[in-house]
Design a protein around this motif. Sequence first.
Motif, mmCIF file in Angstrom:
data_model
loop_
_atom_site.group_PDB
_atom_site.id
_atom_site.type_symbol
_atom_site.label_atom_id
_atom_site.label_comp_id
_atom_site.label_asym_id
_atom_site.label_seq_id
_atom_site.Cartn_x
_atom_site.Cartn_y
_atom_site.Cartn_z
ATOM 1 N N GLU A 208 0.840 -1.195 0.000
ATOM 2 C CA GLU A 208 0.000 0.000 0.000
ATOM 3 C C GLU A 208 0.882 1.255 0.000
ATOM 4 O O GLU A 208 1.973 1.264 0.575
ATOM 5 C CB GLU A 208 -0.904 0.019 1.246
ATOM 6 C CG GLU A 208 -1.859 -1.161 1.347
ATOM 7 C CD GLU A 208 -3.111 -0.967 0.483
ATOM 8 O OE1 GLU A 208 -3.200 0.065 -0.217
ATOM 9 O OE2 GLU A 208 -3.991 -1.847 0.530
ATOM 10 N N LEU A 209 0.391 2.300 -0.634
ATOM 11 C CA LEU A 209 1.125 3.567 -0.663
ATOM 12 C C LEU A 209 0.134 4.719 -0.709
ATOM 13 O O LEU A 209 -0.799 4.716 -1.509
ATOM 14 C CB LEU A 209 2.052 3.641 -1.879
ATOM 15 C CG LEU A 209 2.698 5.013 -2.144
ATOM 16 C CD1 LEU A 209 3.623 5.410 -0.990
ATOM 17 C CD2 LEU A 209 3.447 5.022 -3.474
ATOM 18 N N TYR A 210 0.374 5.686 0.157
ATOM 19 C CA TYR A 210 -0.408 6.928 0.147
ATOM 20 C C TYR A 210 0.561 8.091 -0.010
ATOM 21 O O TYR A 210 1.468 8.278 0.801
ATOM 22 C CB TYR A 210 -1.216 7.064 1.439
ATOM 23 C CG TYR A 210 -1.976 8.375 1.565
ATOM 24 C CD1 TYR A 210 -2.676 8.904 0.478
ATOM 25 C CD2 TYR A 210 -2.006 9.072 2.764
ATOM 26 C CE1 TYR A 210 -3.366 10.102 0.595
ATOM 27 C CE2 TYR A 210 -2.715 10.257 2.894
ATOM 28 C CZ TYR A 210 -3.385 10.768 1.804
ATOM 29 O OH TYR A 210 -4.077 11.958 1.917
ATOM 30 N N MET A 211 0.388 8.857 -1.078
ATOM 31 C CA MET A 211 1.266 10.000 -1.349
ATOM 32 C C MET A 211 0.541 11.296 -1.014
ATOM 33 O O MET A 211 -0.620 11.476 -1.377
ATOM 34 C CB MET A 211 1.697 9.997 -2.821
ATOM 35 C CG MET A 211 2.556 8.810 -3.197
ATOM 36 S SD MET A 211 2.868 8.683 -4.975
ATOM 37 C CE MET A 211 3.721 10.218 -5.297
ATOM 38 N N GLU A 212 1.246 12.200 -0.319
ATOM 39 C CA GLU A 212 0.670 13.469 0.102
ATOM 40 C C GLU A 212 1.495 14.631 -0.456
ATOM 41 O O GLU A 212 2.413 15.115 0.204
ATOM 42 C CB GLU A 212 0.628 13.558 1.621
ATOM 43 C CG GLU A 212 -0.240 12.507 2.300
ATOM 44 C CD GLU A 212 -0.203 12.621 3.801
ATOM 45 O OE1 GLU A 212 -1.150 13.194 4.384
ATOM 46 O OE2 GLU A 212 0.778 12.139 4.398
ATOM 47 N N PRO A 213 1.180 15.089 -1.660
ATOM 48 C CA PRO A 213 1.895 16.253 -2.183
ATOM 49 C C PRO A 213 1.421 17.536 -1.512
ATOM 50 O O PRO A 213 0.229 17.693 -1.204
ATOM 51 C CB PRO A 213 1.527 16.239 -3.674
ATOM 52 C CG PRO A 213 0.205 15.534 -3.730
ATOM 53 C CD PRO A 213 0.213 14.530 -2.613
ATOM 54 N N ASN A 214 2.353 18.431 -1.262
ATOM 55 C CA ASN A 214 2.035 19.733 -0.686
ATOM 56 C C ASN A 214 2.234 20.777 -1.788
ATOM 57 O O ASN A 214 3.356 21.034 -2.212
ATOM 58 C CB ASN A 214 2.950 20.031 0.508
ATOM 59 C CG ASN A 214 2.569 21.303 1.235
ATOM 60 O OD1 ASN A 214 2.195 22.300 0.618
ATOM 61 N ND2 ASN A 214 2.691 21.292 2.552
ATOM 62 N N PHE A 215 1.136 21.369 -2.254
ATOM 63 C CA PHE A 215 1.208 22.269 -3.398
ATOM 64 C C PHE A 215 1.573 23.698 -3.011
ATOM 65 O O PHE A 215 1.602 24.576 -3.871
ATOM 66 C CB PHE A 215 -0.118 22.243 -4.154
ATOM 67 C CG PHE A 215 -0.444 20.892 -4.729
ATOM 68 C CD1 PHE A 215 0.426 20.264 -5.605
ATOM 69 C CD2 PHE A 215 -1.606 20.225 -4.361
ATOM 70 C CE1 PHE A 215 0.148 19.013 -6.121
ATOM 71 C CE2 PHE A 215 -1.898 18.975 -4.882
ATOM 72 C CZ PHE A 215 -1.015 18.366 -5.766
ATOM 73 N N GLU A 216 1.866 23.918 -1.736
ATOM 74 C CA GLU A 216 2.333 25.232 -1.304
ATOM 75 C C GLU A 216 3.856 25.316 -1.303
ATOM 76 O O GLU A 216 4.441 26.290 -1.786
ATOM 77 C CB GLU A 216 1.781 25.557 0.084
ATOM 78 C CG GLU A 216 0.262 25.729 0.101
ATOM 79 C CD GLU A 216 -0.249 26.107 1.473
ATOM 80 O OE1 GLU A 216 0.579 26.203 2.415
ATOM 81 O OE2 GLU A 216 -1.478 26.309 1.617
ATOM 82 N N ASP A 217 4.500 24.281 -0.756
ATOM 83 C CA ASP A 217 5.969 24.299 -0.727
ATOM 84 C C ASP A 217 6.585 23.253 -1.651
ATOM 85 O O ASP A 217 7.803 23.090 -1.687
ATOM 86 C CB ASP A 217 6.482 24.105 0.701
ATOM 87 C CG ASP A 217 6.059 22.764 1.312
ATOM 88 O OD1 ASP A 217 5.499 21.919 0.584
ATOM 89 O OD2 ASP A 217 6.282 22.569 2.524
ATOM 90 N N TYR A 218 5.734 22.515 -2.404
ATOM 91 C CA TYR A 218 6.161 21.520 -3.397
ATOM 92 C C TYR A 218 6.859 20.302 -2.784
ATOM 93 O O TYR A 218 7.553 19.573 -3.487
ATOM 94 C CB TYR A 218 7.072 22.146 -4.461
ATOM 95 C CG TYR A 218 6.441 23.319 -5.179
ATOM 96 C CD1 TYR A 218 5.074 23.429 -5.297
ATOM 97 C CD2 TYR A 218 7.234 24.326 -5.720
ATOM 98 C CE1 TYR A 218 4.489 24.506 -5.956
ATOM 99 C CE2 TYR A 218 6.662 25.405 -6.375
ATOM 100 C CZ TYR A 218 5.288 25.494 -6.485
ATOM 101 O OH TYR A 218 4.714 26.556 -7.135
ATOM 102 N N SER A 219 6.678 20.098 -1.500
ATOM 103 C CA SER A 219 7.193 18.887 -0.873
ATOM 104 C C SER A 219 6.209 17.749 -1.109
ATOM 105 O O SER A 219 5.087 17.959 -1.584
ATOM 106 C CB SER A 219 7.407 19.108 0.630
ATOM 107 O OG SER A 219 6.164 19.331 1.279
#
Length: 267
Positions: A208-219
Motif C-alpha cells: 500500500e502507498l499513500y502519497m501526500e503532495p504539498n502544493f504550497e511548498d512543493y514537498s
Amino acid sequence: MAVAVLPFSFSTRAPAAAAIPFLSPTKTKTNPPCPCRCSANPNPNPNPPPSVGVTASLLDPLLLNFFRAKMVHEVGWDSPRPGYDGLIQVANRLLNAKSNQQTQLSALRVLKSLFPTWLLVLFKMLVAPIAHGQLASMMLARATALSCKWLMGPCSVNSVLLPHGNSCSSGVFVERCKYLEESKCIGICINTCKLPTQAFFKDYMGVELYMEPNFEDYSCQFNFGVPAVCPAVDKALKEPCLEICTNANRRRELGRTESDIAQCPQL
C-alpha cells in the motif's frame, strides 16, 4: 535501482624470517600497547572512495534517459529538447492527448515497464507478505529515496504511522519535488505520478502507498504501508491551480474570475 560501493579490506601476512648465514636473528623490541584510543585518523586519505550517493548521481543521466524512453514509447512522440526539459514536455503531451483516466493507465504501464515481470511477481509473492508488509514497505522506501532523486530532487527516509498504530521507517520525504515544480501543473502531478504510482505499488508489488503532495511548498510525503484514501475525499484532488501554472496565469490575464480557476481543470 540501487548501487552500493562495497569497500574491500585486504589482510597481509608478514613473510617468515629467512635464515641468513653467519648472522643471528635480531630481536625486535615491541612497545607496550597504548592504553588510550584515538578516534581521529592522523593520516586521512586525501582521496576517499566515492560514496553511494556520489555513485548514484553518476547514474542519474542513465535513469533519466531510460525513463524518458519508456514515456516516449507510450506517448508515441518525443520532444526535441534534451534532458529533463524534454521529459516534462513528453509528460505534458501525455496529459493533453488523453482523458485523465487514460493518462493514469498510460503512466501505470510506463511504471510497470521499468521492471522485469518476474521481479514484480516474486516480490509480491515472497517479500510483500513478510511481517504484514512492513519489510517490503521499508525496502521500497529506501530504494525510492536512493534511486529517484534525479526525478524528484533531494529526499530522505522518515518514519510514518501505520494503520495499526505502530511507527515504521517506511516513509520518504521529498523536500521540493522537481517534477512538480518543473511541470508547473497539479494535473501532471496527480494523473502521471500520484494516482498511478499508488496503484502500481499496490497492484503489482503488493504494498500500500499513500502519497501526500504539498502544493504550497512543493514537498511530498510517501507513506509506504499506508492505504491510499478514496479519491472522492483526497484533498490533493481538490486543489486550485498552482501560482506558477502557465495556463492559470493566462486565464487570469484574460480576465477570468478566481472562481473559474478555483480548481485545476486537469483534475
